[in-house]
Structures are given as structure tokens and as C-alpha cells.
Scaffold this active site. Structure first.
Site, mmCIF file in Angstrom:
data_model
loop_
_atom_site.group_PDB
_atom_site.id
_atom_site.type_symbol
_atom_site.label_atom_id
_atom_site.label_comp_id
_atom_site.label_asym_id
_atom_site.label_seq_id
_atom_site.Cartn_x
_atom_site.Cartn_y
_atom_site.Cartn_z
ATOM 1 N N GLY A 191 1.629 2.093 10.800
ATOM 2 C CA GLY A 191 2.870 3.439 10.573
ATOM 3 C C GLY A 191 3.655 3.911 12.298
ATOM 4 O O GLY A 191 4.744 4.560 12.066
ATOM 5 N N SER A 230 2.887 -2.475 10.507
ATOM 6 C CA SER A 230 4.739 -2.202 10.725
ATOM 7 C C SER A 230 5.066 -3.101 10.388
ATOM 8 O O SER A 230 6.248 -3.498 10.372
ATOM 9 C CB SER A 230 4.773 -1.889 11.692
ATOM 10 O OG SER A 230 4.678 -0.957 12.043
ATOM 11 N N GLU A 286 -6.972 5.166 7.916
ATOM 12 C CA GLU A 286 -6.889 6.211 7.728
ATOM 13 C C GLU A 286 -7.989 7.147 6.099
ATOM 14 O O GLU A 286 -7.898 8.195 6.964
ATOM 15 C CB GLU A 286 -5.110 6.413 6.199
ATOM 16 C CG GLU A 286 -4.179 5.763 7.623
ATOM 17 C CD GLU A 286 -2.906 5.450 6.728
ATOM 18 O OE1 GLU A 286 -3.064 5.797 5.552
ATOM 19 O OE2 GLU A 286 -2.375 5.289 7.163
ATOM 20 N N HIS A 321 -10.185 1.639 4.647
ATOM 21 C CA HIS A 321 -8.478 2.065 5.119
ATOM 22 C C HIS A 321 -8.469 2.661 6.459
ATOM 23 O O HIS A 321 -9.943 3.701 6.201
ATOM 24 C CB HIS A 321 -7.435 2.532 4.845
ATOM 25 C CG HIS A 321 -5.873 2.069 4.703
ATOM 26 N ND1 HIS A 321 -5.706 3.153 5.884
ATOM 27 C CD2 HIS A 321 -5.120 1.205 4.139
ATOM 28 C CE1 HIS A 321 -4.509 2.859 6.522
ATOM 29 N NE2 HIS A 321 -3.989 2.110 5.909
ATOM 30 N N ASN A 323 1.380 -1.313 -0.422
ATOM 31 C CA ASN A 323 -0.073 0.323 -0.036
ATOM 32 C C ASN A 323 1.330 1.043 -0.464
ATOM 33 O O ASN A 323 0.979 1.696 0.789
ATOM 34 C CB ASN A 323 -1.181 0.247 0.974
ATOM 35 C CG ASN A 323 -1.388 1.277 0.927
ATOM 36 O OD1 ASN A 323 -1.761 2.047 0.837
ATOM 37 N ND2 ASN A 323 -2.394 1.689 2.242
ATOM 38 N N GLU A 371 -5.737 -4.919 9.864
ATOM 39 C CA GLU A 371 -4.521 -3.862 10.132
ATOM 40 C C GLU A 371 -5.165 -3.398 11.737
ATOM 41 O O GLU A 371 -5.724 -2.491 11.777
ATOM 42 C CB GLU A 371 -4.771 -2.915 9.956
ATOM 43 C CG GLU A 371 -4.782 -3.505 8.018
ATOM 44 C CD GLU A 371 -4.145 -2.119 7.246
ATOM 45 O OE1 GLU A 371 -3.008 -2.704 7.044
ATOM 46 O OE2 GLU A 371 -4.285 -1.051 6.902
ATOM 47 N N LYS A 388 -0.009 4.573 -0.909
ATOM 48 C CA LYS A 388 -0.768 5.545 0.230
ATOM 49 C C LYS A 388 -0.135 6.779 -0.752
ATOM 50 O O LYS A 388 -0.748 6.524 -2.135
ATOM 51 C CB LYS A 388 -0.081 5.827 1.522
ATOM 52 C CG LYS A 388 -0.555 4.138 2.454
ATOM 53 C CD LYS A 388 -0.067 4.780 4.133
ATOM 54 C CE LYS A 388 -0.326 2.933 4.781
ATOM 55 N NZ LYS A 388 -0.611 3.485 6.341
HETATM 56 P P1 PGA Z 1 2.490 -0.231 7.533
HETATM 57 O O1 PGA Z 1 0.955 0.781 6.949
HETATM 58 O O2 PGA Z 1 2.445 -0.999 7.385
HETATM 59 O O3 PGA Z 1 3.070 1.493 7.738
HETATM 60 O O4 PGA Z 1 2.057 0.465 8.655
HETATM 61 C C1 PGA Z 1 0.306 -0.591 7.071
HETATM 62 C C2 PGA Z 1 -0.696 0.016 5.870
HETATM 63 O O5 PGA Z 1 -1.246 0.965 6.543
HETATM 64 O O6 PGA Z 1 -1.469 -0.910 5.329
#
Ligand code: PGA
Length: 256
Positions: free
Chosen positions: A177, A217, A101, A99, A13, A171, A15
Site C-alpha cells: 500500500g 504495490s 495487516e 496477512h 485482495n 509480501e 481488503k
Molecule cells: P497492495 O496490497 O497491492 O495495495 O500493496 C497488497 C496486499 O496487501 O496484499
């Protein structure tokens, strides 16, 4: 992973990162590093504007291109939005839906997620449905109640034939993140409980066939342990998907 019953899927992903030219470069770097990966599917969920370049760069290679969001309507007065049909025509195969976010910054709800899941499936796209608890919910001990509700609403009226095309990504919001990964046991426990929830509605055979990823992460150092768990069928990877070497290590960990 349990490759006897279901496909392992490693999805990046990106982003809001990488311009089209940087996307091309990253995919070119990735190709030789994952050329031996046969046992898992690899997906790159790129920004909308990178899609044509990414589809072209990945052509003839075993990497599918995904999007990170879409609108639930087919067309209409929705300034700035993108429909499933538009994505499909560009060669997109997967789309991330719900997601955290998007839920947090763009007011997505379980109900809009449900509408998007239906629209994606109808257009022939495979949704990657994201669910997960906040730190507060985990500390209050309501992780599974929260996730069950997210899944039940997101999959409302999705029939058995279609649910097998949905990828679920667990998640935990506190792990995204932050560098703070769920332990492999925590990830396996929740992914297993998600499978139980699917089993209640769709039966054991279908529950066994659904791919359930972990995200938050996941990186080159912890992927092998997370993926060794029976209910963790892949990963949705943010930060570590932006570096070819790190992402390739994760893909190759899924091919052991
Ligand atoms: P990350 O993000 O691996 O940077 O923690 C995962 C995601 O948001 O899909």
C-alpha cells in the site's frame, strides 16, 4: 513464472472495500477483460459479506472466490468469527492467512497462523500464506531469517501432500500500500529463498511445485517485469485489484 512446474496464480485482495452490489459490478466489468486468460488461475479475495454475491457473479467463469481470514476453530463461542467450514459451504476455494495487516492490527502470531493453515486445509480450502519482513528487518539484514521462521512455524506439521495446496505470498511490509514495490530481482531473490526453505523440509519435487506469489504495490505497470522472474509465480494484489482495467492488465501479463 515457471509454468512447466507450477500454476501461476493472480489473486486480488480487496481488503475492506466494496459492498456486495459494488462487488457484483466489479466482477461483471472484469469478465470480458480477462476472458482470454488461460494460463493462470485468478482468485478474488473479497470481504465476507460479499462472498455469496461474488460466487454467484463468478459462476461459470474461470475466477475462484477467496476469503481474507478465518478462525482456526470449527465452531464455538468466538463472537464475530467465521470458520473454514462456513466459507467452504458458500463456495470459497482460497483463504488468505496471516496477512501482515492481520498480524499488525489483530495480533495474529505465527502460532495462530499455523492453526489456521491446518484448519483451512482440513476443510478443503487452499490457504494463501502471507510472509514478509518490515523495513527495519530488511535494513538490519535479517529478512530471510525472519521469513524462514514465519514459514517453518506456519507449516509446522503440514505434510507433503498438503503443502502443495498452500500458496505462499511474499509480501514485504514496506511495499504494501506504499507504492514502493520491491524490485523484480529483490522479489525473485526472496521467493527463491522461500522455495529453498520448502525444499529443505519437503524435497526438490515438492518445492518446485509450490506457487510463490509476490505482493506489495504490484500494479499494471510493474507486473510484467515481476512475473518474468522464474521464482515469482503470481501476485497478491491489493489496491490495483479494485479497478477492473488494472487488475485485468496484471492477469493478462501472467498469460504472456
Ligand atoms: P497492495 O496490497 O497491492 O495495495 O500493496 C497488497 C496486499 O496487501 O496484499
Amino acid at each position: 513464472m515457471n509454468q512447466r512446474y507450477r500454476k501461476t496464480i493472480i489473486a486480488g485482495n480487496w481488503k475492506m472495500n466494496k459492498t456486495p452490489s459494488a462487488a457484483k459490478q466489479l466482477i461483471e466489468e472484469l469478465k470480458p477483460l480477462i476472458s482470454k486468460a488461460k494460463w493462470c488461475d485468478v482468485v478474488l479475495c473479497v470481504p465476507f459479506v460479499d462472498i455469496p454475491t461474488a460466487v454467484k457473479a463468478a459462476k461459470g467463469f474461470k475466477v475462484a472466490i477467496g476469503a481474507q481470514n478465518m478462525h482456526f476453530e470449527k465452531s464455538g463461542a468466538y463472537t464475530g468469527e467465521i470458520s473454514a467450514e462456513m466459507l467452504k459451504e458458500l463456495g470459497v476455494k482460497f483463504v488468505i492467512i496471516g496477512h501482515s495487516e492481520r498480524r499488525q492490527h489483530f495480533a495474529e502470531t505465527d502460532l495462530t497462523v499455523n492453526r489456521k493453515i491446518h484448519a483451512a486445509l482440513e476443510a478443503g480450502l487452499r490457504p494463501i500464506l502471507c510472509v514478509g519482513e518490515s523495513l527495519e528487518q530488511r535494513e538490519l539484514g535479517v529478512t530471510m531469517e525472519h521469513i524462514r521462521l514465519q514459514i517453518k512455524i506456519a507449516l509446522h506439521n503440514v505434510d507433503a501432500a498438503n503443502v502443495k495446496r498452500v500458496v505462499i505470498a511474499y509480501e514485504p511490509i514496506w511495499a504494501i500500500g506504499t507504492g514502493r514495490t520491491a524490485t523484480a530481482d529483490q522479489a525473485d531473490e526472496v521467493c527463491g529463498a522461500i522455495r529453498d526453505c520448502i525444499r529443505e523440509t519437503y524435497g526438490a519435487r515438492i518445492a518446485r511445485a509450490v506457487t510463490i506469489q509476490y505482493g506489495g504495490s504490484m500494479n499494471a505497470g510493474n507486473a510484467a517485469e515481476l512475473l518474468s522472474k522464474p521464482n515469482v509465480d503470481g501476485g497478491l494484489i491489493g489496491g490495483a485489484s479494485l479497478k477492473a482495467g488494472d487488475f485485468a492488465t496484471i492477469v493478462n501479463a501472467a498469460n504472456q
